[in-house]
Write an enzyme that holds these catalytic residues in place. Structure first.
Site, PDB file in Angstrom:
ATOM      1  N   HIS A 176       0.842  -1.215   0.000  1.00  0.00           N
ATOM      2  CA  HIS A 176       0.000   0.000   0.000  1.00  0.00           C
ATOM      3  C   HIS A 176       0.869   1.254   0.000  1.00  0.00           C
ATOM      4  CE1 HIS A 176      -3.334  -2.723   1.294  1.00  0.00           C
ATOM      5  NE2 HIS A 176      -2.350  -3.288   1.973  1.00  0.00           N
ATOM      6  N   SER A 297      16.119  20.268 -18.131  1.00  0.00           N
ATOM      7  CA  SER A 297      14.957  21.126 -18.364  1.00  0.00           C
ATOM      8  C   SER A 297      15.410  22.377 -19.109  1.00  0.00           C
ATOM      9  CB  SER A 297      14.338  21.517 -17.019  1.00  0.00           C
ATOM     10  OG  SER A 297      13.588  22.710 -17.160  1.00  0.00           O
ATOM     11  N   LYS A 303      17.478  20.483 -13.116  1.00  0.00           N
ATOM     12  CA  LYS A 303      16.704  19.254 -13.351  1.00  0.00           C
ATOM     13  C   LYS A 303      17.491  18.129 -13.997  1.00  0.00           C
ATOM     14  CE  LYS A 303      13.001  18.399 -12.629  1.00  0.00           C
ATOM     15  NZ  LYS A 303      11.728  18.794 -13.273  1.00  0.00           N
ATOM     16  N   GLU A 310       9.800   7.444 -17.931  1.00  0.00           N
ATOM     17  CA  GLU A 310       8.455   8.019 -18.056  1.00  0.00           C
ATOM     18  C   GLU A 310       7.801   7.605 -19.363  1.00  0.00           C
ATOM     19  OE1 GLU A 310       8.394  12.283 -16.272  1.00  0.00           O
ATOM     20  OE2 GLU A 310      10.451  11.823 -16.826  1.00  0.00           O
TER      21      GLU A 310
END
Ligand code: ARG
Length: 477
Positions: A176, A297, A303, A310
């Protein structure tokens, strides 16, 4: 160009509409030229061009079959086979479809005519593009299964190497998404190895499903000439010949199976991706990503983004879409070949191509990860050994249900007083259950917790060593 032009298959292939009198495999019964709009929507060369090596090979086998059946002279068969070799060489050297090529079968046929002339007009005896395309697509799938298997293995190899290096490191395992119990990091990584092993087994089954030969089925009723299908089967590397010509020209189950395997593999990859993305956040900080598989970025100089992961996570959606698109095409289709089936290859090739991009992206990202071992270990808080505390009582004869309750009261006290379990005084334990002795704090050791679990499939060091050996054995060199 306005950017709003429709992208038809013909345009995708860079092909203009056919001119009158151009090479085609049909047309005798028509009195007028085909509409350009029909040609544009009907063309599949932009998608099926990649089937050409298989179309060449199955056409050569077909020519030999016709010759063996006495339908074609040996001389014509030899010319056709040699001509098809020349066609293959031309396409391999960069020959492109021309305006008249409705599909790859038409293109190979046209080039063969250029090569050998009249005998080429005898090749299509007793066969149809219906059994031809089904055969070529099956050959392509058999090969694709081998290619995909290798790509999956490459990722498994990376996971295995990471796991081998993490045999002495402990991290939290989550249920969980809450800290649950300590595990060896090797065990955690291998949890992503075995789904891929199952994917490979399923893939091997797809290759077996694809290996049923439709050639010899003609358009729908079977070939009228006495060709030897068993010999064709052997020549083309199939395991059996199809039993029913009507079924054979319409059966795309093997593509559905392939797309299912890819969709499930896609689901597995999306979970691997999500796990590593999460572990790479500043909040977790269990892993750091490397330079060659991350992007920056355009605005935020600090970044470092795990784009490949992804994309893998996101691609799970398109693989599902490809599977559902094919199942939707097959559902309710009348028996025999229908042109709807032409779309099977768009889903098949699209899914395969995307997967062949995703797998190396994931493997590359994980290969250059650095594990933040101290950080992983620090995240193992002593409350994660609550189960081990209950087991301590069970070892001393207390029923598990009672032990669970007593440990629960210790956990509550720790929570209320804002302390970790190992910071509570001995008295707190004895108050919760008189069986707790002064050795109770040993039960709070994460490595003890892990060491107790040497059951097969458990996270104990010996069990993980056996697991690593099994994983290694599943990847024979
Ligand atoms: N391009 C077609 C396909 O992919 C080949 C089969 C065409 N058959 C036909 N009867 N027009 O399905």
């Amino acid at each position: 160009m306005t950017g709003l032009e429709p992208v038809s298959d013909a345009l995708a292939a860079g092909v203009a509409p056919a001119a009158a009198g151009s090479h085609r495999l049909w047309g005798g019964r028509f009195g007028a030229q085909t509409a350009a709009a029909l040609e544009a929507v009907n063309k599949s060369i932009g998608t099926d061009f990649r089937l050409w090596p298989h179309d060449v090979e199955l056409s050569q086998a077909w020519a030999m079959s016709l010759a063996a059946a006495g339908v074609l002279s040996q001389d014509d068969a030899r010319k056709i086979v040699a001509g098809l070799d020349a066609v293959a060489a031309k396409i391999a050297a960069g020959a492109q479809p021309d305006a008249s090529d409705e599909d790859v079968h038409t293109m190979v046929d046209r080039l063969l005519h250029d090569e050998v002339g009249e005998p080429a007009s005898r090749l299509h005896t007793g066969r149809s593009r219906n059994d031809q395309v089904a055969t070529g697509t099956r050959m392509w799938v058999m090969k694709a299964c081998t290619t995909l298997d290798q790509s999956i293995r490459d990722l498994q190899e990376v996971l295995l190497e990471q796991a081998e290096a993490l045999q002495g490191d402990i991290m939290p395992a989550y249920t969980h998404m809450q800290r649950a119990q300590p595990v060896l990091a090797a065990h955690w990584v291998l949890a992503h190895f075995w789904p891929l092993d199952r994917d490979r087994q399923r893939l091997a089954q797809v290759a077996r499903s694809a290996a049923s030969l439709p050639l010899g089925s003609g358009a729908i009723a079977g070939c009228a000439f006495p060709i030897n299908r068993a010999r064709l089967q052997e020549a083309l590397g199939f395991r059996q010949v199809s039993e029913n010509s009507i079924d054979a020209v319409a059966d795309r189950d093997f593509i559905a199976e392939m797309l299912f395997v890819i969709a499930l593999l896609g689901a597995h990859l999306s979970r691997i991706a999500e796990d590593f993305i999460l572990l790479g956040t500043s909040e977790f900080g269990f892993v750091k990503f490397g330079d060659t598989f991350t992007t920056g970025s355009s605005m935020m100089p600090q970044k470092r983004n795990p784009d490949a992961l992804e994309i893998a996570r996101g691609s799970g959606a398109r693989f599902l879409g490809d599977l559902v698109a094919l199942l939707g095409t097959l559902k309710g289709l009348p028996s025999g070949y229908n042109k709807d089936l032409q779309d099977d290859k768009r889903a098949l090739f699209g899914a395969f191509d995307a997967m062949q991009l995703v797998l190396p992206g994931v493997a590359g990202t994980i290969a250059e990860i650095t594990w933040q071992r101290a950080r992983m270990r620090e995240a193992v808080s002593s409350v994660m050994m609550a189960t081990d505390l209950a087991d301590y009582l069970v070892d001393r004869g207390v029923p598990f249900r009672d032990a669970h309750k007593s440990v629960g009261s210790v956990v509550r006290e720790a929570e209320v007083t804002g302390k970790e379990l190992h910071m509570l005084p001995q008295a707190a334990y004895t108050a919760a259950h008189p069986t707790f002795g002064d050795d109770v704090f040993e039960a709070l050791s994460p490595s003890k917790s892990v060491e107790r679990r040497n059951v097969d499939g458990g996270t104990g060091p010996d069990a993980v060593r056996r697991q690593l050996a099994a994983a290694r054995a599943s990847l024979p060199r």
